[in-house]
Design an enzyme around this catalytic site. Structure first.
Site, mmCIF file in Angstrom:
data_model
loop_
_atom_site.group_PDB
_atom_site.id
_atom_site.type_symbol
_atom_site.label_atom_id
_atom_site.label_comp_id
_atom_site.label_asym_id
_atom_site.label_seq_id
_atom_site.Cartn_x
_atom_site.Cartn_y
_atom_site.Cartn_z
ATOM 1 N N LYS A 35 0.913 -1.280 -0.006
ATOM 2 C CA LYS A 35 -0.002 -0.035 -0.076
ATOM 3 C C LYS A 35 0.899 1.261 0.167
ATOM 4 O O LYS A 35 1.870 1.238 0.641
ATOM 5 C CB LYS A 35 -0.989 -0.096 1.333
ATOM 6 N N SER A 81 -9.604 2.098 3.129
ATOM 7 C CA SER A 81 -8.980 2.793 2.004
ATOM 8 C C SER A 81 -8.054 1.797 1.163
ATOM 9 O O SER A 81 -7.491 2.543 0.301
ATOM 10 C CB SER A 81 -8.008 3.890 2.932
ATOM 11 N N SER A 91 -9.677 -0.448 7.089
ATOM 12 C CA SER A 91 -9.124 -0.682 5.839
ATOM 13 C C SER A 91 -8.288 -1.657 5.185
ATOM 14 O O SER A 91 -8.315 -1.561 3.822
ATOM 15 C CB SER A 91 -8.361 0.783 5.594
HETATM 16 N N1 GLN Z 1 -12.869 3.895 6.377
HETATM 17 C C1 GLN Z 1 -12.372 4.720 7.674
HETATM 18 C C2 GLN Z 1 -11.927 6.166 7.523
HETATM 19 O O1 GLN Z 1 -12.378 6.707 6.640
HETATM 20 C C3 GLN Z 1 -11.247 3.820 7.937
HETATM 21 C C4 GLN Z 1 -9.815 4.163 7.324
HETATM 22 C C5 GLN Z 1 -8.659 3.323 7.640
HETATM 23 O O2 GLN Z 1 -8.812 2.280 8.258
HETATM 24 N N2 GLN Z 1 -7.535 3.880 7.148
HETATM 25 O O3 GLN Z 1 -11.362 6.657 8.505
#
Ligand code: GLN
Length: 516
Positions: free
Chosen positions: A89, A164, A188
């Site tokens: 990532k 994400s 994410s």
């Molecule tokens: N979707 C969640 C957020 O927007 C989690 C993001 C993540 O785990 N990086 O914060």
């Protein structure tokens, strides 16, 4: 390690799991250069449609693969996955390779050092194929907040791959990489896993080093494996996990035996295991097909000998609210370092002669950050401002304590807790983009684990009847008991595979016919 899947065709190395590739390398059936090239070819063939990658490093990956083949020729293997390629990532620093976090503000930034996770991957001999797409600074659940355009779900290219870390999940689901690294601050790794039919693990907080991971929210972030099988996640977790003196929150204890737990679980005996179904993580707001697959998985766990208990975690209903105060508070202070002076983008304001440093910062942050990032900076600075701190941030921290207590009480009654990973299957690109709250709700079931620091896994539970798209089954364990995720996850995976007659991803229709 395990038999190639029934659909493995001849020499299509991209269809094999990492464990199978490790076996093939050991048996001398293939070289690391050959199978790294096969994945690069697959990326060239399908990534135009999927857009899982932001940067592909063909030259670097092939050089690392050649070095692995060289080691093997001398009988000096660096790890059980030596020679098996991986995608990372784009939020982890990679020396000599761009690291953008999906943001324009870091466009063109090439870190001078590797994150510890990357150091460990290199030391273990895994060729790095490239960097995967993500929501800007890991804020989002759909990868649509990437400044470089969205990633598409291999099950249906008009749908989101989760976020994400949608790039890592899609790369693995589209057979562009056998393994990937994701990061999970509120879901994410697990939610993209659920909506792409892949396995994703958020380790115990402090179980995998955060050094060199560009922070979204330091107290919540964890890097972890994204794979197609539970065993592959365990193999990768053992490589990246363990104490790191460069991360002050790193747990100074040996990892439990994760690969052993996965193998033991795959044998299918869960006699005596207490599985807690969390009342608050189900029901209203969850898609019927997702709930049906969840129930079916529960039944399979019972057949394997597990005992189901209902547990209530009343504070979980406040988890989202607490998260969206704590996360923006930490993020807004982390993002202050993008000031146009140190990294990446610098925009000179128009119509200002002799601009001050503040003028340059303002113009750069205005042009370099997307809407979601700006929204969270505003939320975070507000929540931390004097006069509001106790009312918002302070309250959220108290809720966080209550959530940890709920977990402690629940783990007295159950060895693992379970829920659907995400409330719905993959939605259409664009569907929730203008509705932040609808987007945030995707993480309803995953956020409590981050607030309490406990580990979680998402295992594919099958396809929802109404749309034919994958759903995920989440398993949570007490802190430092990550081995339970692998034991229970592998048992469920084996029971489901026996029903499906093969890997779920073999049913993904979108990329049929696209071959390397
Ligand atoms: N979707 C969640 C957020 O927007 C989690 C993001 C993540 O785990 N990086 O914060």
């Amino acid at each position: 390690m395990s038999a190639p899947s029934s659909t493995t065709t001849g020499t299509d190395w991209t269809r094999r799991t990492a464990a199978e590739l490790a076996d093939a390398l050991a048996a001398g059936e293939v070289t690391s250069v050959e199978l790294t090239q096969a994945h690069l070819d697959r990326i060239a063939a399908v990534d135009g449609a999927v857009h899982a990658f932001l940067h592909v490093d063909a030259e670097g990956a092939l050089a690392q693969a050649a070095a692995s083949d060289e080691r093997r020729a001398h009988g000096q293997l660096a790890s059980p996955l030596d020679g098996v390629p991986i995608a990372v990532k784009d939020v982890l620093a990679t020396q000599g390779l761009p690291t953008t976090c999906g943001s324009k503000i870091l466009e063109g930034w090439v870190p001078p050092y590797d994150a510890t996770v990357v150091v460990r991957l290199r030391a273990a001999g895994l060729p790095i194929l490239g960097k995967t797409n993500m929501d800007e600074f890991a804020m989002g659940s759909s990868t649509e907040h990437s400044a470089y355009g969205p990633t598409h779900n291999p099950w249906d290219l008009d749908r989101i791959p989760g976020g994400s870390g949608g790039g890592s999940a899609a790369a693995v689901a589209a057979f562009e990489a056998p393994l990937a690294i994701g990061t999970d601050t509120g879901g994410s790794i697990r939610q993209p896993g659920a909506v792409t039919g892949t396995v994703g693990v958020k380790p115990t907080y402090g179980g995998v080093s955060r050094f060199g991971l560009v922070a979204l929210a330091n107290s919540l972030d964890q890097a972890g494996p994204v794979t197609r099988t539970v065993l592959d996640s365990a193999l990768l977790h053992e490589i990246i996990g363990g104490h790191d003196p460069l991360d002050s929150t790193s747990v100074d204890q040996p990892l439990p035996a994760l690969v052993d737990a996965a193998r033991q679980g795959a044998a299918g005996d869960l006699t005596g295991l207490r599985v807690g179904v969390v009342t608050e993580l189900g029901g209203d707001g969850y898609q019927p097909g997702v709930l049906a697959r969840f129930q079916e998985s529960l039944d399979l766990l019972v057949k394997a000998g597990a005992e189901i208990v209902e547990v209530s975690c009343p504070s979980f209903v406040h988890a989202m609210a607490a998260y969206y105060l704590i996360l923006p508070a930490e993020a807004s202070s982390n993002l202050a370092k993008f000031d146009a002076m140190r990294y990446g983008l610098r925009v000179l304001p128009e119509h200002i002669d002799n601009p001050s440093a503040e003028d340059v910062m303002r113009a750069t942050r205005d042009a370099g950050f997307g809407d979601e990032v700006k929204r969270r900076i505003i939320l975070g600075t507000y929540a931390l401002s004097s006069g509001y701190y106790d009312a918002y941030y302070g309250q959220a921290q108290k809720v966080r304590t209550l959530i940890s207590r709920d977990f402690e009480a629940a783990f007295e009654k159950a060895d693992v807790l379970v829920s659907p990973t995400a409330p719905t299957t993959a939605f259409k690109l664009g569907e929730k983009l203008d509705d932040p709250i609808a987007m945030y709700l995707n993480d309803l079931a995953t956020i409590p684990a981050n607030l309490a620091g406990v580990p979680g896994i998402s295992v594919p539970s099958g396809l929802a009847e109404e749309d034919g798209l994958p759903a995920g089954f989440q398993i949570l364990a007490p802190a430092l008991a990550d081995d339970r995720l692998y034991r229970v996850g592998a048992a469920l995976e084996a029971a489901l595979a026996a029903q499906w007659g093969g890997p779920l991803l073999d049913q993904a229709p979108a990329l049929e016919g696209a071959s390397a």
